[in-house]
Scaffold this active site. Sequence first.
Site, PDB file in Angstrom:
ATOM      1  N   GLU A 241      33.195 -18.384  93.132  1.00 50.97           N
ATOM      2  CA  GLU A 241      33.182 -19.850  92.763  1.00 50.97           C
ATOM      3  C   GLU A 241      33.632 -19.917  91.284  1.00 50.97           C
ATOM      4  O   GLU A 241      32.796 -19.369  90.401  1.00 50.97           O
ATOM      5  CB  GLU A 241      31.412 -20.292  92.875  1.00 50.97           C
ATOM      6  CG  GLU A 241      31.110 -20.201  94.041  1.00 50.97           C
ATOM      7  CD  GLU A 241      29.436 -20.981  94.095  1.00 50.97           C
ATOM      8  OE1 GLU A 241      28.994 -21.184  92.915  1.00 50.97           O
ATOM      9  OE2 GLU A 241      29.036 -21.167  95.239  1.00 50.97           O
ATOM     10  N   HIS A 244      31.122 -21.949  88.592  1.00 49.22           N
ATOM     11  CA  HIS A 244      29.616 -21.548  88.650  1.00 49.22           C
ATOM     12  C   HIS A 244      29.380 -20.558  87.301  1.00 49.22           C
ATOM     13  O   HIS A 244      30.137 -19.498  87.503  1.00 49.22           O
ATOM     14  CB  HIS A 244      28.703 -21.153  89.653  1.00 49.22           C
ATOM     15  CG  HIS A 244      27.647 -20.563  89.742  1.00 49.22           C
ATOM     16  ND1 HIS A 244      26.336 -21.287  90.126  1.00 49.22           N
ATOM     17  CD2 HIS A 244      26.965 -19.574  88.951  1.00 49.22           C
ATOM     18  CE1 HIS A 244      25.368 -20.748  89.741  1.00 49.22           C
ATOM     19  NE2 HIS A 244      25.742 -19.707  89.053  1.00 49.22           N
TER      20      HIS A 244
HETATM   21 ZN   LIG Z   1      26.146 -23.205  90.951  1.00 48.14          ZN
END
Ligand SMILES: [Zn+2]
Length: 380
Positions: A241, A244
């Site tokens: 990700e 994030h």
């Molecule tokens: Zn997240």
Amino acid sequence: MSKKNVSKEKSIRSTKLTVELIFTGAILCAGAFGLKGVLDQNKVVLKSQYAEDTDVSIEVPTEADPNQVVFSSIDVPSADVSKGDLILVNDEHQYVSDGSENLVNINELNESYGITFFSAFEDDYTIISQAYQPMADLLSDYYNQFFDDTITIYGSYRTNDFQRQLYEADLEQTGEEESTRVAKPGSSEHETGLAFDLSETVNYDYNGEGDQAWINENCYHYGLILRYTEDKQDITGFEPESWHFRYVGIPHAYYITKNRLCLEEYIDLLRGNFPYTGAHLEFSDDSGVDYEVFWVPADTESGTTSVPVPEGLKYTISGNNVDGFIVTVYKNRPAATAPGEPQVQEETSAAEEDPAAETEEETAEAADDAESGDSEDSAE
Ligand SMILES: [Zn+2]
């Protein structure tokens, strides 16, 4: 708060050990470089080393090291093992909130500081207070370089209930029995308030590439790590990700990033190798701050854990949400408060630590208007 000297003896012992190791090293080097030549040149020195009852450690003044940290101890509730900047939250180590997160409203703080270069996607988005300033500093420095004001906070603090809704919605959508995209309720860092997701307001597609790469490459200067990377997928259990970010504090973000670890590996490293009673993890960051980090097991039987803390130096204590506490000593920073006073949360602001973090705002202390907010992205 009990207070006692616990490590002077340990300091002296470790000084002796170091001296012995240095001398052992010298002898080994003599062998490596050809003992005969060394013997001819350094006859006197070597003779004394080989003398039968030489105890070199006795000759050395043991109190001479001004950098030696002296420890006292303070009592910390063992239940606080689930609190702090370094808590590990995943399927194995779930987060159970007691409602004590100090949350701040992102858009309200932005407005009070006159910040217009980024905003939260929804006005009710909140984040834990110590993560707001590092996030704002990172995005401020990014804006000042690239004049990109499209960054938006697409996810931040989530309640356990909201995480459950996200998880169930993802299972429904994918038809899978388990998700690798959305964390189970209790397994999401978003429930701690320590994590946030970035997006942008043009395509809502933050990929950490192009100009955005600066954010992902430099976040560790602000105490933030990219939590789910491709190379650690097997350990974190999550698909990469690029959006994030997780606040852990500058020393730890620095060490984790420079050594290419994920948080699971870092917490394991400290637990397995750097207990208070053994060697401590020592390193310096790019700003020349020297750190000493060690792990203290939680005393689950008494409900209170005696945690060694340095005298006269700045330090932080964080639970690891596994089995104990991590103490971080700022070896060349004096204590901001009286020795022995815990400085758990208020000392973790990135703004005072990072010379690269130059925004016009002061630290985000005004956290009383905390409210819980839900985010709407479907990431973990
Ligand atoms: Zn997240």
